[in-house]
Write a protein that holds these residues in place. Sequence first.
Motif, PDB file in Angstrom:
ATOM      1  N   GLU A 188      11.700  -5.407  -6.149  1.00  0.00           N
ATOM      2  CA  GLU A 188      10.410  -6.057  -6.324  1.00  0.00           C
ATOM      3  C   GLU A 188      10.140  -6.335  -7.795  1.00  0.00           C
ATOM      4  N   ARG A 189       9.372  -7.373  -8.046  1.00  0.00           N
ATOM      5  CA  ARG A 189       8.921  -7.706  -9.390  1.00  0.00           C
ATOM      6  C   ARG A 189       7.426  -7.439  -9.480  1.00  0.00           C
ATOM      7  N   SER A 190       7.024  -6.562 -10.383  1.00  0.00           N
ATOM      8  CA  SER A 190       5.601  -6.301 -10.577  1.00  0.00           C
ATOM      9  C   SER A 190       4.907  -7.533 -11.143  1.00  0.00           C
ATOM     10  N   ALA A 191       3.633  -7.654 -10.834  1.00  0.00           N
ATOM     11  CA  ALA A 191       2.851  -8.756 -11.388  1.00  0.00           C
ATOM     12  C   ALA A 191       2.716  -8.580 -12.898  1.00  0.00           C
ATOM     13  N   GLU A 192       2.498  -9.677 -13.575  1.00  0.00           N
ATOM     14  CA  GLU A 192       2.332  -9.666 -15.024  1.00  0.00           C
ATOM     15  C   GLU A 192       1.231  -8.687 -15.419  1.00  0.00           C
ATOM     16  N   GLY A 193       1.566  -7.762 -16.329  1.00  0.00           N
ATOM     17  CA  GLY A 193       0.589  -6.809 -16.818  1.00  0.00           C
ATOM     18  C   GLY A 193       0.339  -5.621 -15.910  1.00  0.00           C
ATOM     19  N   GLN A 194       1.076  -5.516 -14.784  1.00  0.00           N
ATOM     20  CA  GLN A 194       0.821  -4.457 -13.812  1.00  0.00           C
ATOM     21  C   GLN A 194       1.928  -3.410 -13.726  1.00  0.00           C
ATOM     22  N   ALA A 218      11.442  -1.465 -17.012  1.00  0.00           N
ATOM     23  CA  ALA A 218      10.225  -2.010 -17.618  1.00  0.00           C
ATOM     24  C   ALA A 218      10.443  -3.389 -18.229  1.00  0.00           C
ATOM     25  N   ALA A 219      11.611  -3.616 -18.819  1.00  0.00           N
ATOM     26  CA  ALA A 219      11.854  -4.879 -19.524  1.00  0.00           C
ATOM     27  C   ALA A 219      11.742  -6.094 -18.610  1.00  0.00           C
ATOM     28  N   SER A 220      12.112  -5.920 -17.334  1.00  0.00           N
ATOM     29  CA  SER A 220      12.044  -7.050 -16.399  1.00  0.00           C
ATOM     30  C   SER A 220      10.954  -6.858 -15.340  1.00  0.00           C
ATOM     31  N   ARG A 221      10.165  -5.779 -15.453  1.00  0.00           N
ATOM     32  CA  ARG A 221       9.107  -5.452 -14.487  1.00  0.00           C
ATOM     33  C   ARG A 221       9.676  -5.306 -13.076  1.00  0.00           C
ATOM     34  N   THR A 222      10.884  -4.755 -12.986  1.00  0.00           N
ATOM     35  CA  THR A 222      11.558  -4.660 -11.689  1.00  0.00           C
ATOM     36  C   THR A 222      11.528  -3.239 -11.153  1.00  0.00           C
ATOM     37  N   VAL A 255       0.837  -1.195   0.000  1.00  0.00           N
ATOM     38  CA  VAL A 255       0.000   0.000   0.000  1.00  0.00           C
ATOM     39  C   VAL A 255       0.874   1.247   0.000  1.00  0.00           C
ATOM     40  N   VAL A 256       0.527   2.213  -0.838  1.00  0.00           N
ATOM     41  CA  VAL A 256       1.185   3.523  -0.872  1.00  0.00           C
ATOM     42  C   VAL A 256       0.150   4.564  -0.476  1.00  0.00           C
ATOM     43  N   LYS A 257       0.474   5.364   0.543  1.00  0.00           N
ATOM     44  CA  LYS A 257      -0.456   6.389   1.011  1.00  0.00           C
ATOM     45  C   LYS A 257      -0.219   7.688   0.245  1.00  0.00           C
ATOM     46  N   MET A 258      -1.268   8.159  -0.403  1.00  0.00           N
ATOM     47  CA  MET A 258      -1.220   9.388  -1.189  1.00  0.00           C
ATOM     48  C   MET A 258      -2.230  10.373  -0.612  1.00  0.00           C
ATOM     49  N   ALA A 259      -2.112  11.631  -1.022  1.00  0.00           N
ATOM     50  CA  ALA A 259      -3.029  12.655  -0.530  1.00  0.00           C
ATOM     51  C   ALA A 259      -4.474  12.323  -0.882  1.00  0.00           C
ATOM     52  N   ALA A 260      -4.678  11.719  -2.043  1.00  0.00           N
ATOM     53  CA  ALA A 260      -6.027  11.387  -2.501  1.00  0.00           C
ATOM     54  C   ALA A 260      -6.519  10.040  -1.970  1.00  0.00           C
ATOM     55  N   GLY A 261      -5.684   9.353  -1.208  1.00  0.00           N
ATOM     56  CA  GLY A 261      -6.072   8.056  -0.674  1.00  0.00           C
ATOM     57  C   GLY A 261      -5.016   7.000  -0.926  1.00  0.00           C
ATOM     58  N   GLU A 262      -5.289   5.801  -0.502  1.00  0.00           N
ATOM     59  CA  GLU A 262      -4.334   4.706  -0.641  1.00  0.00           C
ATOM     60  C   GLU A 262      -4.373   4.112  -2.044  1.00  0.00           C
ATOM     61  N   ARG A 263      -3.183   3.758  -2.539  1.00  0.00           N
ATOM     62  CA  ARG A 263      -3.062   3.042  -3.800  1.00  0.00           C
ATOM     63  C   ARG A 263      -2.177   1.824  -3.573  1.00  0.00           C
ATOM     64  N   GLN A 264      -2.256   0.875  -4.487  1.00  0.00           N
ATOM     65  CA  GLN A 264      -1.498  -0.366  -4.336  1.00  0.00           C
ATOM     66  C   GLN A 264      -0.481  -0.531  -5.448  1.00  0.00           C
ATOM     67  N   ILE A 265       0.642  -1.151  -5.079  1.00  0.00           N
ATOM     68  CA  ILE A 265       1.679  -1.538  -6.038  1.00  0.00           C
ATOM     69  C   ILE A 265       1.807  -3.053  -5.958  1.00  0.00           C
ATOM     70  N   SER A 266       1.704  -3.719  -7.090  1.00  0.00           N
ATOM     71  CA  SER A 266       1.756  -5.181  -7.089  1.00  0.00           C
ATOM     72  C   SER A 266       3.160  -5.676  -6.749  1.00  0.00           C
ATOM     73  N   THR A 267       3.222  -6.810  -6.073  1.00  0.00           N
ATOM     74  CA  THR A 267       4.509  -7.410  -5.710  1.00  0.00           C
ATOM     75  C   THR A 267       4.429  -8.919  -5.953  1.00  0.00           C
ATOM     76  N   ALA A 268       4.809  -9.323  -7.156  1.00  0.00           N
ATOM     77  CA  ALA A 268       4.830 -10.750  -7.464  1.00  0.00           C
ATOM     78  C   ALA A 268       5.948 -11.454  -6.704  1.00  0.00           C
ATOM     79  N   ASP A 269       6.991 -10.705  -6.379  1.00  0.00           N
ATOM     80  CA  ASP A 269       8.117 -11.227  -5.598  1.00  0.00           C
ATOM     81  C   ASP A 269       8.920 -10.036  -5.107  1.00  0.00           C
TER      82      ASP A 269
END
Length: 202
Positions: A90-96, A156-160, A56-70
């Motif tokens: 961290e590795r982002s989830a596929e497509g995220q 971007a190439a490795s979603r890292t 979870v990332v806390k922003m002024a407009a509210g909480e947002r999420q960052i995917s963590t496949a690993d």
Amino acid sequence: MHRRHLLAIPALLVALGAQAQDRTADPLSPLAQCINRSEFTFKTQDRLPARATARVVKMAAGERQISTADGYRLMLFRKSSLPFANLKIERSAEGQFAADRETIVAQMQEMAAKGKPPSQLPLETDARDGVEVLGLNNASIAHTPGIISMYSLLHAASRTVATAYILNQPADPRDFSTDAQYQALRHQFLASLVACMADTAQ
């Protein structure tokens, strides 16, 4: 018959949960080992639990999420017994990855906008070998306990995604004692991290 089916459901859920925890692949291990071969090595290497699929990332407009496949959390040291950086890879989830990048950039921009002169931290941006680098740096180490600099690096190439918190070292022995020494080590650390992230073998 119906009762037996109900009793079987918890056992099935336990089996599925255990399967979710079983990681046969370790895509970030080569990156962690590459970093460890630099001048900045880790003494602790904590892997993200398999059940942690987002942060979870806390922003002024509210909480947002960052995917963590690993992911890994690495405490990095140089020559001092005090840590130089707290690094998350961290590795982002596929497509995220695109959505994750958008959230990270917005977070860094928001953090930069919160500061007021003379303590304002302008957002520094760069791109090297396919790695996007976003940084927030305090002007001097003299009156900055704790975190001196924060960096987000995106490949971007490795979603890292890498998040580095570079730490002040208030006591001897320390790796740096002047702003110039710190800036040189910071540059060296970022160059090593970018080189490892840009390596197509990762």
